[in-house]
Design a protein around this motif. Structure first.
Motif, mmCIF file in Angstrom:
data_model
loop_
_atom_site.group_PDB
_atom_site.id
_atom_site.type_symbol
_atom_site.label_atom_id
_atom_site.label_comp_id
_atom_site.label_asym_id
_atom_site.label_seq_id
_atom_site.Cartn_x
_atom_site.Cartn_y
_atom_site.Cartn_z
ATOM 1 N N UNK A 218 53.791 36.436 14.553
ATOM 2 C CA UNK A 218 52.758 35.645 13.880
ATOM 3 C C UNK A 218 52.407 34.373 14.607
ATOM 4 N N UNK A 219 53.354 33.847 15.373
ATOM 5 C CA UNK A 219 53.125 32.559 16.030
ATOM 6 C C UNK A 219 52.659 32.735 17.479
ATOM 7 N N UNK A 220 53.446 33.420 18.285
ATOM 8 C CA UNK A 220 53.142 33.547 19.712
ATOM 9 C C UNK A 220 52.270 34.754 20.018
ATOM 10 N N UNK A 221 52.529 35.889 19.327
ATOM 11 C CA UNK A 221 51.701 37.069 19.578
ATOM 12 C C UNK A 221 50.235 36.812 19.270
ATOM 13 N N UNK A 222 49.977 36.134 18.168
ATOM 14 C CA UNK A 222 48.589 35.797 17.831
ATOM 15 C C UNK A 222 48.004 34.820 18.842
#
Length: 370
Positions: A218-222
């Motif tokens: 949710x934080x880095x992949x997005x």
């Protein structure tokens, strides 16, 4: 064909007049005609279009407006003229197109078929993306000077160091929930002491690395999908190819490596925070001393539980980074695509992580690490 549209007002019986239009009634001719009509004030009993040689939407609208102002019928209109007049007047009953809606079963099957077909194309494209990544890694191994170490360190900071606070807090709270709920159930059998076993094993084997992977998705992949997608829209990726820089080497490889490496550390860190949370709530509500909880963890948690978490972590990190980078590279068209691809990247990463976690659980049980 006459080059301009003209009109004449013919006297009829009873003193009424009929307005007869002749020539082309089109957008290029109505300008002068409308000026002349304003000069010839009066009321007409009918609008005659029998001598109109050509008509378009603008001419039909003028004829309809004249008839509406004079409250007079339009006569002598051709089939084409009548259709245009009906269209501009809002009378579309004879032109209404209401396609039949397919049955529910057909629509469901059509949607499923479209999704399956799109999934096949998506798998094919993802395999192509993986092939490009492998070629880029091979090229960097042959030419290590091209590897961007600063980009790797920067991405490691963004993925790992910047996430320590939120992941630590989340894991600490999850550890509290596990210990509290586990103690409530074990209390029925007088086995509250086994709360330590429950908290330690779940934290190291499952929830520590799994919750971390979801947070990183949710934080880095997005962020990966949004950053690369924006670069695609602004044609920065195309500019990199133009000057001879491989986008896979410059953008994708550092992100995938950073996510893979940092997930190992973040997963272990999250497990420790979860154990600290369990120890804290056990000290406050169960009467188990804090240090006793930590010492007991070393005795009841086998080392292979730690290895299970450390093996899962890099795989989950690679899946999250690959999903984000792949969806970012697929952006094209407009800025709305960035948001869509970012959402898809997060959903796909979380889904893949949970599915892989289930496979890992079965696999490690079969090899005796259950």
């Amino acid at each position: 064909m006459r080059r301009r549209c003209e009109f004449s007002a013919d006297e009829c019986e009873g003193g009424t007049r009929t307005l007869a239009l002749s020539g082309p009634l089109t957008v290029s001719t109505v300008g002068l005609l409308e000026r002349d009509l304003r000069a010839a004030q009066g009321s007409f009993s009918a609008i005659d279009l029998s001598q109109v040689t050509a008509i378009d939407t603008v001419g039909a609208w003028l004829a309809y407006r004249l008839a509406d102002d004079c409250q007079a019928p339009i006569v002598g209109a051709s089939d084409q003229a009548q259709r245009l007049i009906n269209a501009v007047s809002g009378d579309r009953d004879d032109m209404a197109l209401t396609p039949d809606r397919p049955p529910v079963l057909r629509r469901v099957l059509d949607s499923v078929g479209t999704y399956v077909s799109g999934s096949g194309a998506g798998i094919y494209a993802f395999l192509g993306f993986m092939g490009q990544l492998i070629l880029a890694i091979g090229s960097l191994i042959r030419h290590p000077r091209r590897f961007r170490y600063k980009a790797l360190v920067h991405q490691m900071e963004l993925v790992g160091v910047s996430a320590l606070g939120i992941i630590g807090l989340m894991s600490f709270l999850v550890g509290i929930v596990i210990a509290q709920q586990g103690a409530v159930q074990l209390e029925q059998f007088g086995a509250e002491i086994y709360t330590i076993n429950l908290t330690g094993r779940i934290s190291f084997r499952e929830l520590g690395v799994l919750m971390t992977a979801i947070m990183v998705a949710g934080r880095s992949g997005s962020a990966f999908a949004a950053q690369i997608g924006t670069m695609k829209l602004t044609e920065e990726v195309d500019a990199m190819r133009t000057i001879g820089v491989s986008p896979m080497e410059a953008l994708v490889v550092p992100r995938v490596m950073a996510s893979t490496l940092m997930m190992i550390l973040l997963g272990f860190y999250a497990s420790l925070c979860a154990i600290l949370g369990g120890a804290t709530i056990s000290t406050l509500t169960l009467g188990i001393p804090f240090m006793t909880f930590l010492i007991r963890i070393q005795e009841v948690v086998p080392m292979h539980d730690l290895y299970v978490g450390l093996i899962k972590a890099p795989v989950f990190g690679a899946i999250v980074a690959l999903s984000g980078c792949y969806q970012g590279m697929q952006v094209e068209g407009n800025s709305e695509e960035v948001g869509l691809r970012t959402t898809i990247a997060v959903v796909q990463a979380i889904f893949a992580v949970i599915v892989l976690d289930a496979f890992f659980a079965v696999f490690f049980t079969e090899v005796g690490w259950g």
